[in-house]
Enzyme design. Structure first.
Site, PDB file in Angstrom:
ATOM      1  N   ASP A  44       0.876  -1.184   0.000  1.00 17.17           N
ATOM      2  CA  ASP A  44       0.000   0.000   0.000  1.00 17.17           C
ATOM      3  C   ASP A  44       0.903   1.220   0.000  1.00 17.17           C
ATOM      4  O   ASP A  44       1.348   1.672   1.055  1.00 17.17           O
ATOM      5  CB  ASP A  44      -0.873   0.033   1.264  1.00 17.17           C
TER       6      ASP A  44
ATOM      7  N   ARG B  34       4.133   2.814   3.062  1.00 11.46           N
ATOM      8  CA  ARG B  34       4.929   1.825   3.803  1.00 11.46           C
ATOM      9  C   ARG B  34       6.425   2.080   3.643  1.00 11.46           C
ATOM     10  O   ARG B  34       7.195   1.807   4.550  1.00 11.46           O
ATOM     11  CB  ARG B  34       4.597   0.411   3.334  1.00 11.46           C
TER      12      ARG B  34
ATOM     13  N   ARG C  44      -7.386  10.150   0.947  1.00  9.51           N
ATOM     14  CA  ARG C  44      -6.899   9.008   0.181  1.00  9.51           C
ATOM     15  C   ARG C  44      -7.690   8.843  -1.119  1.00  9.51           C
ATOM     16  O   ARG C  44      -7.234   8.151  -2.039  1.00  9.51           O
ATOM     17  CB  ARG C  44      -7.018   7.722   0.995  1.00  9.51           C
TER      18      ARG C  44
ATOM     19  N   LYS D 167     -10.019  -0.058  -5.581  1.00  6.71           N
ATOM     20  CA  LYS D 167     -10.611  -0.379  -4.280  1.00  6.71           C
ATOM     21  C   LYS D 167     -11.465   0.792  -3.813  1.00  6.71           C
ATOM     22  O   LYS D 167     -11.294   1.911  -4.318  1.00  6.71           O
ATOM     23  CB  LYS D 167      -9.520  -0.722  -3.259  1.00  6.71           C
ATOM     24  N   HIS D 168     -12.436   0.571  -2.933  1.00  4.18           N
ATOM     25  CA  HIS D 168     -12.835  -0.673  -2.284  1.00  4.18           C
ATOM     26  C   HIS D 168     -14.202  -1.025  -2.856  1.00  4.18           C
ATOM     27  O   HIS D 168     -15.182  -0.345  -2.567  1.00  4.18           O
ATOM     28  CB  HIS D 168     -12.939  -0.481  -0.779  1.00  4.18           C
TER      29      HIS D 168
ATOM     30  N   HIS E 114     -11.736  -0.720   9.696  1.00  2.00           N
ATOM     31  CA  HIS E 114     -10.680  -1.353  10.478  1.00  2.00           C
ATOM     32  C   HIS E 114     -11.161  -1.634  11.905  1.00  2.00           C
ATOM     33  O   HIS E 114     -10.654  -2.540  12.569  1.00  2.00           O
ATOM     34  CB  HIS E 114      -9.437  -0.464  10.555  1.00  2.00           C
TER      35      HIS E 114
ATOM     36  N   ASP F 121     -10.295  -6.986   1.180  1.00  2.00           N
ATOM     37  CA  ASP F 121      -9.504  -6.132   2.040  1.00  2.00           C
ATOM     38  C   ASP F 121      -8.979  -7.029   3.159  1.00  2.00           C
ATOM     39  O   ASP F 121      -9.366  -8.205   3.277  1.00  2.00           O
ATOM     40  CB  ASP F 121     -10.368  -4.991   2.583  1.00  2.00           C
TER      41      ASP F 121
END
Length: 335
Positions: free
Chosen positions: A63, A71, A139, A169-170, A182, A251
């Site tokens: 990601d 990351r 995002r 996504k998503h 999450h 996901d």
């Protein structure tokens, strides 16, 4: 080959991971900040995954969106703007925004390809609304479906030019979710007619090579199950109404929107029609349970994987990283 993508615990494979992955033969792997130390270290890690799998084209995901989701981080790697920056530029200069998004994604792909990463979980095609959870926020590429599609197409093209596969996504859209999946399960009560605008960007980019589901309940389609676990949403909405026939992954199944053990969730997602379960946290007991519960990837999944991999075969273009960054920054300055 097991229809699962696993995370790794550290910057090198442990002996336990090496033995397990060799036996389980997962479809691919995903990297996080804990796996990204330096260029040489990352290249050695991704090379080891290719050697272990015996597949030179094994999907290795990350990601690397830009902004708060990155990351690979400074000072080892440069920072990139959040996708929302291109939405803001679109307000004043649509063509410049599309060119900037394409150049940015191309540069991202060159950075990833250098260390052996072959798939980036980008772009988000979620349509932002006033109630959209902050977990999406900047995002996303905006609140107008065709703008999102235009910018998303540019991102996919930029990634492809750099030799990296993109993931839309998503699916079928997280924009109406008021809570962070999450942490808890979002439930969307919009009508099917209202949801037409949410799926529009995905339909416009239905030929994308890979897609990722949303852990969101859409009561208009399935009152009981989130999209990831719903044969109705996957079969009737994603595969039929949207027309997506690329490789469809979940996901992260560890997210709190889903309940059950890791193996139960992975098996339910694949049974519902997902090609691949995504398990990110490298917990050996959970990875073992998933491997025990999943059969081998079926012929449709393998065909979709082959098409996705072929989408970047000989597709990379010669480009200079610094020139792409300079082009992006000059275009963003217009805004």
């Amino acid at each position: 080959m097991k229809p699962v993508i696993y995370g790794l615990a550290g910057q090198q494979l442990s002996a336990e991971e090496r033995g397990f992955f060799k036996d389980a033969d997962p479809l691919g792997y995903i990297l996080f900040k804990r796996n990204c130390g330096s260029r040489d270290q990352m290249r050695a890690l991704t090379d080891s995954l290719r050697d272990l799998s015996g597949r030179s084209d094994v999907p290795i995901l990350i990601d690397q969106e830009g902004g708060r989701v990155a990351r690979m981080q400074p000072p080892e790697w440069p920072g990139f703007p959040a996708p929302g920056a291109f939405d803001a530029l679109y307000d004043v200069a649509p063509v410049s925004a599309i060119e900037a998004a394409r150049a940015n994604a191309h540069a991202l792909a060159l950075m990833l390809a250098e260390v052996g990463v072959t798939v980036n979980a980008l772009p988000l095609l979620d349509v932002v609304r006033p109630e959209t959870s902050d977990v999406i926020g900047d995002r996303a590429l905006g609140g107008e479906p065709m703008r999102v599609a235009a910018l998303g197409k540019a991102v996919l093209e930029g990634l492809r030019r750099g030799g990296v596969i993109g993931i839309v996504k998503h699916m079928p859209g997280h924009g109406r979710g008021r809570v962070d999946s999450h942490k808890e399960l979002p439930v969307v009560d919009a009508s099917a007619d209202e949801l037409a605008s949410d799926i529009a960007p995905f339909a416009a980019l239905a030929d994308a090579p890979m897609g990722m589901t949303a852990h969101v309940v859409f009561t208009a389609w399935d009152k009981e199950r989130p999209a990831t676990l719903s044969p109705t949403v996957i079969g009737e909405v994603i595969r039929t109404r949207i027309g997506f026939d690329g490789l469809l992954m979940t996901d992260d199944i560890d997210m709190k929107a889903l309940s059950g053990t890791a193996g139960e969730k992975a098996a339910a997602a694949v049974a519902a029609g997902c090609d691949v379960a995504l398990d990110c946290w490298a917990r050996m007991d959970e990875m073992v349970e998933i491997a025990e519960r999943l059969g081998d990837a079926g012929p449709e999944t393998l065909a979709r994987l082959e098409r996705a991999l072929a989408s970047v075969t000989n597709g990379a273009e010669e480009a200079d990283f610094a020139e792409l960054i300079a082009k992006r920054d000059a275009l963003l300055a217009v805004g």
